[in-house]
Scaffold this active site. Sequence first.
Site, mmCIF file in Angstrom:
data_model
loop_
_atom_site.group_PDB
_atom_site.id
_atom_site.type_symbol
_atom_site.label_atom_id
_atom_site.label_comp_id
_atom_site.label_asym_id
_atom_site.label_seq_id
_atom_site.Cartn_x
_atom_site.Cartn_y
_atom_site.Cartn_z
ATOM 1 C CB CYS A 118 -0.923 0.025 1.205
ATOM 2 S SG CYS A 118 -2.159 -1.261 1.162
ATOM 3 C CG HIS A 260 -3.043 3.753 2.955
ATOM 4 N ND1 HIS A 260 -3.582 3.528 1.716
ATOM 5 C CD2 HIS A 260 -2.989 2.543 3.573
ATOM 6 C CE1 HIS A 260 -3.849 2.238 1.583
ATOM 7 N NE2 HIS A 260 -3.500 1.616 2.697
ATOM 8 C CG ASN A 290 -6.523 -0.445 1.694
ATOM 9 O OD1 ASN A 290 -5.913 0.096 0.780
ATOM 10 N ND2 ASN A 290 -5.923 -1.072 2.687
HETATM 11 N N1 ACO Z 1 -18.058 -8.670 10.424
HETATM 12 C C1 ACO Z 1 -18.440 -8.990 11.677
HETATM 13 N N2 ACO Z 1 -17.567 -9.375 12.629
HETATM 14 C C2 ACO Z 1 -16.262 -9.418 12.291
HETATM 15 C C3 ACO Z 1 -15.796 -9.083 11.004
HETATM 16 C C4 ACO Z 1 -16.763 -8.697 10.062
HETATM 17 N N3 ACO Z 1 -16.432 -8.361 8.802
HETATM 18 N N4 ACO Z 1 -14.475 -9.203 10.981
HETATM 19 C C5 ACO Z 1 -14.093 -9.603 12.198
HETATM 20 N N5 ACO Z 1 -15.176 -9.730 12.990
HETATM 21 C C6 ACO Z 1 -15.235 -10.147 14.393
HETATM 22 C C7 ACO Z 1 -14.016 -10.903 14.819
HETATM 23 O O1 ACO Z 1 -14.147 -12.254 14.482
HETATM 24 C C8 ACO Z 1 -14.016 -10.657 16.307
HETATM 25 O O2 ACO Z 1 -14.945 -11.536 16.893
HETATM 26 P P1 ACO Z 1 -14.621 -12.228 18.310
HETATM 27 O O3 ACO Z 1 -14.485 -11.082 19.275
HETATM 28 O O4 ACO Z 1 -15.800 -13.092 18.538
HETATM 29 O O5 ACO Z 1 -13.329 -12.970 18.104
HETATM 30 C C9 ACO Z 1 -14.585 -9.243 16.450
HETATM 31 O O6 ACO Z 1 -15.271 -8.982 15.214
HETATM 32 C C10 ACO Z 1 -13.543 -8.191 16.672
HETATM 33 O O7 ACO Z 1 -12.484 -8.388 15.738
HETATM 34 P P2 ACO Z 1 -11.230 -7.450 15.726
HETATM 35 O O8 ACO Z 1 -10.225 -7.987 14.767
HETATM 36 O O9 ACO Z 1 -10.796 -7.188 17.125
HETATM 37 O O10 ACO Z 1 -11.864 -6.095 15.145
HETATM 38 P P3 ACO Z 1 -11.143 -4.710 14.979
HETATM 39 O O11 ACO Z 1 -11.896 -3.683 15.736
HETATM 40 O O12 ACO Z 1 -9.660 -4.805 15.210
HETATM 41 O O13 ACO Z 1 -11.387 -4.405 13.446
HETATM 42 C C11 ACO Z 1 -10.212 -4.463 11.359
HETATM 43 C C12 ACO Z 1 -10.864 -5.269 12.463
HETATM 44 C C13 ACO Z 1 -11.291 -3.597 10.718
HETATM 45 C C14 ACO Z 1 -9.641 -5.420 10.330
HETATM 46 C C15 ACO Z 1 -9.100 -3.545 11.942
HETATM 47 O O14 ACO Z 1 -8.244 -4.308 12.775
HETATM 48 C C16 ACO Z 1 -8.263 -2.883 10.877
HETATM 49 O O15 ACO Z 1 -8.754 -2.087 10.094
HETATM 50 N N6 ACO Z 1 -6.930 -3.160 10.847
HETATM 51 C C17 ACO Z 1 -6.065 -2.573 9.866
HETATM 52 C C18 ACO Z 1 -6.181 -3.345 8.594
HETATM 53 C C19 ACO Z 1 -5.564 -2.658 7.427
HETATM 54 O O16 ACO Z 1 -5.549 -1.457 7.338
HETATM 55 N N7 ACO Z 1 -5.092 -3.453 6.485
HETATM 56 C C20 ACO Z 1 -4.587 -2.943 5.259
HETATM 57 C C21 ACO Z 1 -3.130 -2.693 5.323
HETATM 58 S S1 ACO Z 1 -2.516 -1.916 3.951
HETATM 59 C C22 ACO Z 1 -1.806 -3.006 2.838
HETATM 60 O O17 ACO Z 1 -0.628 -2.929 2.554
HETATM 61 C C23 ACO Z 1 -2.635 -4.084 2.202
#
Ligand code: ACO
Length: 333
Positions: A118, A260, A290
């Site tokens: 990214c 980003h 993204n």
């Molecule tokens: N829908 C519903 N529930 C979900 C989903 C979904 N799509 N995805 C995860 N959950 C659940 C999980 O299973 C978890 O359940 P549990 O508590 O029973 O285990 C709960 O929701 C909480 O999950 P978390 O991972 O703690 O959620 P978080 O608030 O951290 O949000 C997210 C997740 C959105 C992925 C966040 O961590 C994030 O945005 N991280 C950065 C990711 C990113 O930017 N990636 C791109 C990088 S750039 C590149 O180079 C590609």
Amino acid sequence: MKLFNTKILGTGSFLPDKILTNDDIAKRVDTNHQWIVERTGIHTRRIADLSKDESPSGMAKLAALQAIEAANLTPNDIDFILVSATLPDMFFPNTACMLQHKLGITNACGALDINAACTGWLYALPMADAMIKTGVYKHILVVGSEMTSSFNNWDDRNTCILFGDGCGAVVLGRASENEDSQIYSTTLAADSTKKDHLMLQAGGACKRVTQEVLDKGENWVTMNGQEVFKSAVKTMASLSEKVIKDSGKTMEDVDWFIPHQANLRIIEAVGNRFGFPPEKVIINVDKYANTSSATIPIALDEAIREGKIKRGDNLLLAAFGAGLTAGAVFLKY
Ligand code: ACO
């Protein structure tokens, strides 16, 4: 040696027509619109259609043509091409060569792919800046073109909600003597101790795509979302502060911040961390999700075309991605 200032001569972008909503995704995996909006700020994303040549190089052609036109140039005026496509059209020829061909460029200009996930487009900017500054090239096309739908696992709710397809392009060139457009300062970084947090393991030399790889799903992106989140906030904030300081300016001198676009909560947390006014932050993650290395050039082009960003504005850009790579650039448009 005479040095030149680098100016953004023109910008362009392309987004596929096909819109995928959160409700569409909820038909396939266990998620819902409210969860996705609360955790990411994302409402919709665009999906490329290869039958319309919305490949990385195909999208890049359309964005690049806009950028070249905005720069009052023709494709053959481009004397170097840099393309960031996290997943390229194919491993070789590179996507930059495919783009040269699609643009009908016949001047045999150099064409290079950059991969910093990214952060790739942002990584390309300081390289292009150095080549413009020192007079090596006059007009460099810098493109971020991403078909994330090709590495996105549509059965994994942790990742499939996050990504979208699209492309952004800029033409960089020399500012004339009476102009003050310039790139003030840049910084690039990578923390490979966190390399396992965001990966696309298969497809390269170490792991070819076999039936076993497909069965294990190693041909899709895998991510430790919380670790990526924490690191993104910390590095984007600290590198942003660094480029402002290196330029001898202050936060008050920044007219627009284009981070980003991975997650609205990351963007808000970065702004809060260095006390940046939210009304000066360019955001479109709600519409496009993204688009990997294309997010910043798309947001830049949109804000320019909407008349938000004007000539002379000071722009702060910051990105992060797999690696974990990160970077920031401070410039006068
Ligand atoms: N829908 C519903 N529930 C979900 C989903 C979904 N799509 N995805 C995860 N959950 C659940 C999980 O299973 C978890 O359940 P549990 O508590 O029973 O285990 C709960 O929701 C909480 O999950 P978390 O991972 O703690 O959620 P978080 O608030 O951290 O949000 C997210 C997740 C959105 C992925 C966040 O961590 C994030 O945005 N991280 C950065 C990711 C990113 O930017 N990636 C791109 C990088 S750039 C590149 O180079 C590609």
